[in-house]
Design a protein around this motif. Sequence first.
Motif, mmCIF file in Angstrom:
data_model
loop_
_atom_site.group_PDB
_atom_site.id
_atom_site.type_symbol
_atom_site.label_atom_id
_atom_site.label_comp_id
_atom_site.label_asym_id
_atom_site.label_seq_id
_atom_site.Cartn_x
_atom_site.Cartn_y
_atom_site.Cartn_z
ATOM 1 N N LEU A 8 0.840 -1.203 0.000
ATOM 2 C CA LEU A 8 0.000 0.000 0.000
ATOM 3 C C LEU A 8 0.870 1.247 0.000
ATOM 4 N N THR A 9 1.897 1.259 0.825
ATOM 5 C CA THR A 9 2.829 2.391 0.882
ATOM 6 C C THR A 9 3.494 2.600 -0.477
ATOM 7 N N ALA A 10 3.933 1.523 -1.101
ATOM 8 C CA ALA A 10 4.572 1.626 -2.413
ATOM 9 C C ALA A 10 3.586 2.134 -3.465
ATOM 10 N N ALA A 11 2.330 1.657 -3.417
ATOM 11 C CA ALA A 11 1.327 2.085 -4.392
ATOM 12 C C ALA A 11 0.996 3.563 -4.241
ATOM 13 N N LEU A 12 1.023 4.072 -3.020
ATOM 14 C CA LEU A 12 0.693 5.478 -2.774
ATOM 15 C C LEU A 12 1.900 6.403 -2.885
ATOM 16 N N GLY A 13 3.105 5.840 -2.831
ATOM 17 C CA GLY A 13 4.328 6.633 -2.772
ATOM 18 C C GLY A 13 4.581 7.554 -3.952
ATOM 19 N N ARG A 14 4.001 7.275 -5.095
ATOM 20 C CA ARG A 14 4.249 8.111 -6.275
ATOM 21 C C ARG A 14 3.322 9.315 -6.354
ATOM 22 N N THR A 24 -2.827 14.794 -1.962
ATOM 23 C CA THR A 24 -3.888 14.345 -2.863
ATOM 24 C C THR A 24 -5.004 13.667 -2.068
ATOM 25 N N PRO A 25 -6.283 14.032 -2.308
ATOM 26 C CA PRO A 25 -7.385 13.355 -1.613
ATOM 27 C C PRO A 25 -7.383 11.856 -1.909
ATOM 28 N N VAL A 26 -7.821 11.067 -0.934
ATOM 29 C CA VAL A 26 -7.889 9.616 -1.107
ATOM 30 C C VAL A 26 -9.345 9.173 -0.955
ATOM 31 N N ARG A 27 -9.758 8.234 -1.793
ATOM 32 C CA ARG A 27 -11.115 7.704 -1.763
ATOM 33 C C ARG A 27 -11.066 6.190 -1.865
ATOM 34 N N THR A 48 -16.006 1.255 -4.408
ATOM 35 C CA THR A 48 -16.638 -0.041 -4.153
ATOM 36 C C THR A 48 -17.624 -0.387 -5.257
ATOM 37 N N GLN A 49 -17.998 -1.644 -5.296
ATOM 38 C CA GLN A 49 -19.064 -2.173 -6.139
ATOM 39 C C GLN A 49 -18.846 -1.897 -7.632
ATOM 40 N N PRO A 50 -18.007 -2.677 -8.297
ATOM 41 C CA PRO A 50 -17.708 -2.432 -9.709
ATOM 42 C C PRO A 50 -18.937 -2.299 -10.616
ATOM 43 N N HIS A 51 -20.037 -2.971 -10.314
ATOM 44 C CA HIS A 51 -21.207 -2.907 -11.186
ATOM 45 C C HIS A 51 -22.165 -1.774 -10.816
ATOM 46 N N TYR A 52 -21.948 -1.145 -9.683
ATOM 47 C CA TYR A 52 -22.717 0.010 -9.218
ATOM 48 C C TYR A 52 -21.744 0.878 -8.439
ATOM 49 N N PRO A 53 -20.751 1.475 -9.152
ATOM 50 C CA PRO A 53 -19.596 2.074 -8.484
ATOM 51 C C PRO A 53 -19.928 3.310 -7.639
ATOM 52 N N LEU A 54 -19.486 3.260 -6.396
ATOM 53 C CA LEU A 54 -19.624 4.360 -5.449
ATOM 54 C C LEU A 54 -18.259 4.750 -4.922
ATOM 55 N N GLU A 55 -18.138 5.982 -4.437
ATOM 56 C CA GLU A 55 -16.887 6.410 -3.810
ATOM 57 C C GLU A 55 -17.158 6.802 -2.361
ATOM 58 N N HIS A 56 -16.182 6.494 -1.506
ATOM 59 C CA HIS A 56 -16.257 6.787 -0.085
ATOM 60 C C HIS A 56 -14.936 7.400 0.370
ATOM 61 N N THR A 57 -14.982 8.158 1.444
ATOM 62 C CA THR A 57 -13.740 8.566 2.096
ATOM 63 C C THR A 57 -13.233 7.360 2.884
ATOM 64 N N LEU A 58 -11.986 7.424 3.321
ATOM 65 C CA LEU A 58 -11.483 6.388 4.216
ATOM 66 C C LEU A 58 -11.814 6.791 5.644
ATOM 67 N N GLY A 59 -12.111 5.810 6.464
ATOM 68 C CA GLY A 59 -12.401 6.064 7.872
ATOM 69 C C GLY A 59 -11.172 5.781 8.715
ATOM 70 N N GLN A 60 -11.361 5.028 9.732
ATOM 71 C CA GLN A 60 -10.282 4.724 10.662
ATOM 72 C C GLN A 60 -9.288 3.722 10.100
ATOM 73 N N VAL A 61 -8.113 3.723 10.702
ATOM 74 C CA VAL A 61 -7.100 2.704 10.468
ATOM 75 C C VAL A 61 -6.831 2.072 11.823
ATOM 76 N N ALA A 62 -6.877 0.750 11.885
ATOM 77 C CA ALA A 62 -6.640 0.039 13.149
ATOM 78 C C ALA A 62 -5.810 -1.201 12.872
ATOM 79 N N CYS A 63 -5.146 -1.665 13.898
ATOM 80 C CA CYS A 63 -4.355 -2.896 13.789
ATOM 81 C C CYS A 63 -4.805 -3.855 14.876
ATOM 82 N N THR A 64 -5.125 -5.078 14.466
ATOM 83 C CA THR A 64 -5.435 -6.101 15.459
ATOM 84 C C THR A 64 -4.259 -7.054 15.516
#
Length: 84
Positions: free
Chosen positions: A12-18, A23-26, A29-45
Amino acid sequence: MYGNHIATVGELTAALGRYDPATPVRFATQPHYPLEHTLGQVACTPDDATHNGTPPTDPPVVWLAVGEQVGYLPAPAADALGWS
């Protein structure tokens, strides 16, 4: 490009590094009914989870949560993702 996946934080870091860090990030989802969302939380379990005193034995996993729905995915974004 449809069907590719990012499996690790390093990928993920490498993909975003360029891209410019401002830049805004979104999340698309849903390739056949495509929607865009903001990202929410990041957590590690298990690190960010509440423990009951038992030491965690599962390997860590970083989770990205979907945030607010922005709207329909613009056609150029669907094309770039191979969803058209």
